[in-house]
Scaffold this motif. Structure first.
Motif, PDB file in Angstrom:
ATOM      1  N   GLY A   1       0.805  -1.218   0.000  1.00  0.00           N
ATOM      2  CA  GLY A   1       0.000   0.000   0.000  1.00  0.00           C
ATOM      3  C   GLY A   1       0.836   1.265   0.000  1.00  0.00           C
ATOM      4  O   GLY A   1       0.582   2.194  -0.778  1.00  0.00           O
ATOM      5  N   ASP A   2       1.824   1.316   0.860  1.00  0.00           N
ATOM      6  CA  ASP A   2       2.698   2.490   0.981  1.00  0.00           C
ATOM      7  C   ASP A   2       4.033   2.319   0.274  1.00  0.00           C
ATOM      8  O   ASP A   2       4.913   3.185   0.367  1.00  0.00           O
ATOM      9  CB  ASP A   2       2.958   2.805   2.461  1.00  0.00           C
ATOM     10  N   ARG A   3       4.200   1.175  -0.402  1.00  0.00           N
ATOM     11  CA  ARG A   3       5.436   0.864  -1.129  1.00  0.00           C
ATOM     12  C   ARG A   3       6.660   0.937  -0.212  1.00  0.00           C
ATOM     13  O   ARG A   3       7.707   1.486  -0.569  1.00  0.00           O
ATOM     14  CB  ARG A   3       5.607   1.802  -2.341  1.00  0.00           C
ATOM     15  N   ASP A   4       6.512   0.385   0.979  1.00  0.00           N
ATOM     16  CA  ASP A   4       7.608   0.334   1.951  1.00  0.00           C
ATOM     17  C   ASP A   4       8.280  -1.038   1.915  1.00  0.00           C
ATOM     18  O   ASP A   4       7.640  -2.047   1.616  1.00  0.00           O
ATOM     19  CB  ASP A   4       7.095   0.577   3.372  1.00  0.00           C
ATOM     20  N   TYR A   5       9.558  -1.058   2.245  1.00  0.00           N
ATOM     21  CA  TYR A   5      10.275  -2.324   2.437  1.00  0.00           C
ATOM     22  C   TYR A   5      11.200  -2.148   3.624  1.00  0.00           C
ATOM     23  O   TYR A   5      11.643  -1.037   3.933  1.00  0.00           O
ATOM     24  CB  TYR A   5      11.078  -2.713   1.187  1.00  0.00           C
ATOM     25  N   TRP A   6      11.480  -3.250   4.316  1.00  0.00           N
ATOM     26  CA  TRP A   6      12.397  -3.181   5.454  1.00  0.00           C
ATOM     27  C   TRP A   6      13.067  -4.522   5.667  1.00  0.00           C
ATOM     28  O   TRP A   6      12.438  -5.569   5.543  1.00  0.00           O
ATOM     29  CB  TRP A   6      11.673  -2.779   6.736  1.00  0.00           C
ATOM     30  N   PHE A   7      14.361  -4.488   5.975  1.00  0.00           N
ATOM     31  CA  PHE A   7      15.118  -5.679   6.336  1.00  0.00           C
ATOM     32  C   PHE A   7      15.446  -5.578   7.824  1.00  0.00           C
ATOM     33  O   PHE A   7      16.146  -4.654   8.241  1.00  0.00           O
ATOM     34  CB  PHE A   7      16.418  -5.772   5.537  1.00  0.00           C
ATOM     35  N   SER A   8      14.945  -6.502   8.627  1.00  0.00           N
ATOM     36  CA  SER A   8      15.199  -6.503  10.065  1.00  0.00           C
ATOM     37  C   SER A   8      16.122  -7.660  10.410  1.00  0.00           C
ATOM     38  O   SER A   8      15.763  -8.826  10.238  1.00  0.00           O
ATOM     39  CB  SER A   8      13.885  -6.640  10.844  1.00  0.00           C
ATOM     40  N   THR A   9      17.326  -7.344  10.892  1.00  0.00           N
ATOM     41  CA  THR A   9      18.289  -8.378  11.258  1.00  0.00           C
ATOM     42  C   THR A   9      18.301  -8.605  12.761  1.00  0.00           C
ATOM     43  O   THR A   9      17.996  -7.702  13.541  1.00  0.00           O
ATOM     44  CB  THR A   9      19.707  -7.988  10.801  1.00  0.00           C
ATOM     45  N   SER A  10      18.673  -9.814  13.144  1.00  0.00           N
ATOM     46  CA  SER A  10      18.733 -10.184  14.561  1.00  0.00           C
ATOM     47  C   SER A  10      19.943 -11.073  14.793  1.00  0.00           C
ATOM     48  O   SER A  10      20.397 -11.788  13.895  1.00  0.00           O
ATOM     49  CB  SER A  10      17.450 -10.924  14.956  1.00  0.00           C
ATOM     50  N   GLY A  11      20.474 -11.043  16.027  1.00  0.00           N
ATOM     51  CA  GLY A  11      21.615 -11.897  16.358  1.00  0.00           C
ATOM     52  C   GLY A  11      22.834 -11.575  15.519  1.00  0.00           C
ATOM     53  O   GLY A  11      23.172 -10.405  15.297  1.00  0.00           O
ATOM     54  N   ARG A  12      23.487 -12.610  15.000  1.00  0.00           N
ATOM     55  CA  ARG A  12      24.701 -12.358  14.220  1.00  0.00           C
ATOM     56  C   ARG A  12      24.386 -11.726  12.868  1.00  0.00           C
ATOM     57  O   ARG A  12      25.288 -11.217  12.196  1.00  0.00           O
ATOM     58  CB  ARG A  12      25.496 -13.653  14.052  1.00  0.00           C
TER      59      ARG A  12
ATOM     60  N   GLY B   1      16.222   7.997  -0.175  1.00  0.00           N
ATOM     61  CA  GLY B   1      14.974   7.422   0.323  1.00  0.00           C
ATOM     62  C   GLY B   1      15.154   6.143   1.090  1.00  0.00           C
ATOM     63  O   GLY B   1      14.185   5.505   1.468  1.00  0.00           O
ATOM     64  N   SER B   2      16.387   5.727   1.341  1.00  0.00           N
ATOM     65  CA  SER B   2      16.625   4.512   2.107  1.00  0.00           C
ATOM     66  C   SER B   2      17.469   4.848   3.321  1.00  0.00           C
ATOM     67  O   SER B   2      18.123   5.875   3.375  1.00  0.00           O
ATOM     68  CB  SER B   2      17.337   3.456   1.251  1.00  0.00           C
ATOM     69  N   SER B   3      17.437   3.953   4.301  1.00  0.00           N
ATOM     70  CA  SER B   3      18.226   4.177   5.511  1.00  0.00           C
ATOM     71  C   SER B   3      18.597   2.853   6.127  1.00  0.00           C
ATOM     72  O   SER B   3      17.938   1.845   5.921  1.00  0.00           O
ATOM     73  CB  SER B   3      17.412   4.999   6.527  1.00  0.00           C
ATOM     74  N   GLY B   4      19.681   2.871   6.900  1.00  0.00           N
ATOM     75  CA  GLY B   4      20.057   1.666   7.647  1.00  0.00           C
ATOM     76  C   GLY B   4      21.266   0.966   7.081  1.00  0.00           C
ATOM     77  O   GLY B   4      21.944   1.461   6.198  1.00  0.00           O
ATOM     78  N   GLY B   5      21.510  -0.249   7.594  1.00  0.00           N
ATOM     79  CA  GLY B   5      22.645  -1.047   7.156  1.00  0.00           C
ATOM     80  C   GLY B   5      23.896  -0.714   7.947  1.00  0.00           C
ATOM     81  O   GLY B   5      23.902   0.123   8.835  1.00  0.00           O
TER      82      GLY B   5
ATOM     83  N   ARG C   1      14.754  -6.464  22.489  1.00  0.00           N
ATOM     84  CA  ARG C   1      15.831  -7.148  21.779  1.00  0.00           C
ATOM     85  C   ARG C   1      16.474  -6.220  20.756  1.00  0.00           C
ATOM     86  O   ARG C   1      15.868  -5.259  20.283  1.00  0.00           O
ATOM     87  CB  ARG C   1      15.304  -8.398  21.082  1.00  0.00           C
ATOM     88  N   SER C   2      17.717  -6.515  20.410  1.00  0.00           N
ATOM     89  CA  SER C   2      18.471  -5.699  19.452  1.00  0.00           C
ATOM     90  C   SER C   2      18.199  -6.146  18.021  1.00  0.00           C
ATOM     91  O   SER C   2      18.138  -7.350  17.736  1.00  0.00           O
ATOM     92  CB  SER C   2      19.975  -5.778  19.741  1.00  0.00           C
ATOM     93  N   HIS C   3      18.048  -5.172  17.141  1.00  0.00           N
ATOM     94  CA  HIS C   3      17.849  -5.441  15.716  1.00  0.00           C
ATOM     95  C   HIS C   3      18.682  -4.471  14.889  1.00  0.00           C
ATOM     96  O   HIS C   3      19.009  -3.364  15.347  1.00  0.00           O
ATOM     97  CB  HIS C   3      16.374  -5.282  15.334  1.00  0.00           C
ATOM     98  N   GLY C   4      19.019  -4.894  13.677  1.00  0.00           N
ATOM     99  CA  GLY C   4      19.702  -4.035  12.732  1.00  0.00           C
ATOM    100  C   GLY C   4      18.923  -4.012  11.440  1.00  0.00           C
ATOM    101  O   GLY C   4      17.759  -4.392  11.400  1.00  0.00           O
ATOM    102  N   GLY C   5      19.590  -3.608  10.364  1.00  0.00           N
ATOM    103  CA  GLY C   5      18.938  -3.614   9.060  1.00  0.00           C
ATOM    104  C   GLY C   5      18.639  -2.218   8.554  1.00  0.00           C
ATOM    105  O   GLY C   5      19.283  -1.245   8.934  1.00  0.00           O
ATOM    106  N   GLY C   6      17.641  -2.111   7.707  1.00  0.00           N
ATOM    107  CA  GLY C   6      17.271  -0.830   7.131  1.00  0.00           C
ATOM    108  C   GLY C   6      16.239  -1.024   6.050  1.00  0.00           C
ATOM    109  O   GLY C   6      15.817  -2.143   5.747  1.00  0.00           O
ATOM    110  N   GLY C   7      15.829   0.087   5.435  1.00  0.00           N
ATOM    111  CA  GLY C   7      14.817  -0.002   4.387  1.00  0.00           C
ATOM    112  C   GLY C   7      14.460   1.367   3.867  1.00  0.00           C
ATOM    113  O   GLY C   7      15.177   2.330   4.049  1.00  0.00           O
ATOM    114  N   GLY C   8      13.309   1.456   3.194  1.00  0.00           N
ATOM    115  CA  GLY C   8      12.874   2.713   2.598  1.00  0.00           C
ATOM    116  C   GLY C   8      11.652   2.475   1.745  1.00  0.00           C
ATOM    117  O   GLY C   8      10.814   1.611   2.061  1.00  0.00           O
TER     118      GLY C   8
END
Length: 259
Positions: free
Chosen positions: A99-110, A235-239, A250-257
């Protein structure tokens, strides 16, 4: 009798605790973007990677997530649905909101450290390219294939880096430089074999005193303008291995846009 009842409830409790680990689906296609064959192919690839590298990979599609930020939705979906393998719950979730054309990568652990800046750029570029083309299956497949590459390097104690990312380009540049050096050497050799040189001045052909100028005039020929490119927002962020804390603590990493 009571003993048998207790054994029965103990057995049921153990089975219920085991459900998240074994019966859990890693592809939650609520937006209906995949057909049965595509979902089966992606599931097989996920299972293969998860077993080989003890790393959880999850794909989630939604038509809308309301006012919730994609980063919060992805992190919470991963945490509260019990994803992640090993003590640190290693894994990565790929969220797409049509709907909003969003994407996100959520990382966990290693996964937080494995997905460094170079790896994130590769993961994002390949997936977003297919998302913009409307090819969800290829986007998810590239997500899995790239993670398999990152994890294979991680097993060897390496990280995806500049050399890995631009390996083909570097090879082409190396060949071009080698060809250029060889071409210059040949030209130098050829020039050294020439015994006749062309005159670059007309003085040798002019009769002394025969050429005079009565009018002197300055003519503007050209100007040089230097330009500096202005930075724009992609338009993207993270990584890059950066992390944050989700609502579960809990801790998470990643990014998206947006794609």
């Amino acid at each position: 009798m009571i003993k048998n009842v207790l054994k029965y409830y103990l057995f049921i409790s153990i089975m219920l605790l085991a459900v998240p680990a074994f019966a859990q689906t890693r592809i939650v296609d609520n937006a209906g973007l995949l057909n049965a064959g595509e979902k089966s192919a992606l599931t097989s690839l996920i299972d293969s990677i998860s077993i080989k590298y003890d790393f959880d990979l999850v794909i989630v599609t939604e038509k809308s997530i309301g006012t919730v930020m994609p980063v919060d939705y992805a992190d919470d979906f991963f945490d509260y649905n019990g994803y992640g393998l090993g003590q640190d719950r290693d894994g990565c979730l790929f969220l797409q909101v049509t709907g909003d054309r969003d994407y996100w990568f959520s990382t966990s652990g290693r996964g937080i450290n494995v997905l460094n800046r170079a790896a994130f750029n590769k993961l994002e570029a390949d997936a977003v390219k297919h998302l913009r083309e409307g090819n969800a299956y290829q986007a998810y497949n590239s997500f899995l294939v790239n993670w398999e590459k990152f994890l294979a390097l991680d097993v060897k104690g390496r990280r995806y880096n500049f050399i890995e990312q631009w390996n083909i380009v570097i090879m082409i540049i190396a060949w071009a430089v080698a060809f250029g050096i060889g071409f210059i050497v040949v030209l130098v050799w050829k020039k050294g074999m020439n015994t006749v040189f062309a005159q670059t001045q007309a003085g040798a052909y002019v009769v002394p005193g025969s050429l005079t100028f009565n009018i002197k005039k300055d003519t503007f020929l050209y100007s040089t303008v230097s330009r500096t490119a202005r930075e724009t927002d992609t338009g993207s962020s993270g990584g890059g291995g950066r992390s944050h804390t989700s609502s579960s603590g809990r801790s998470h990493g990643g990014g998206g846009g947006k794609y």
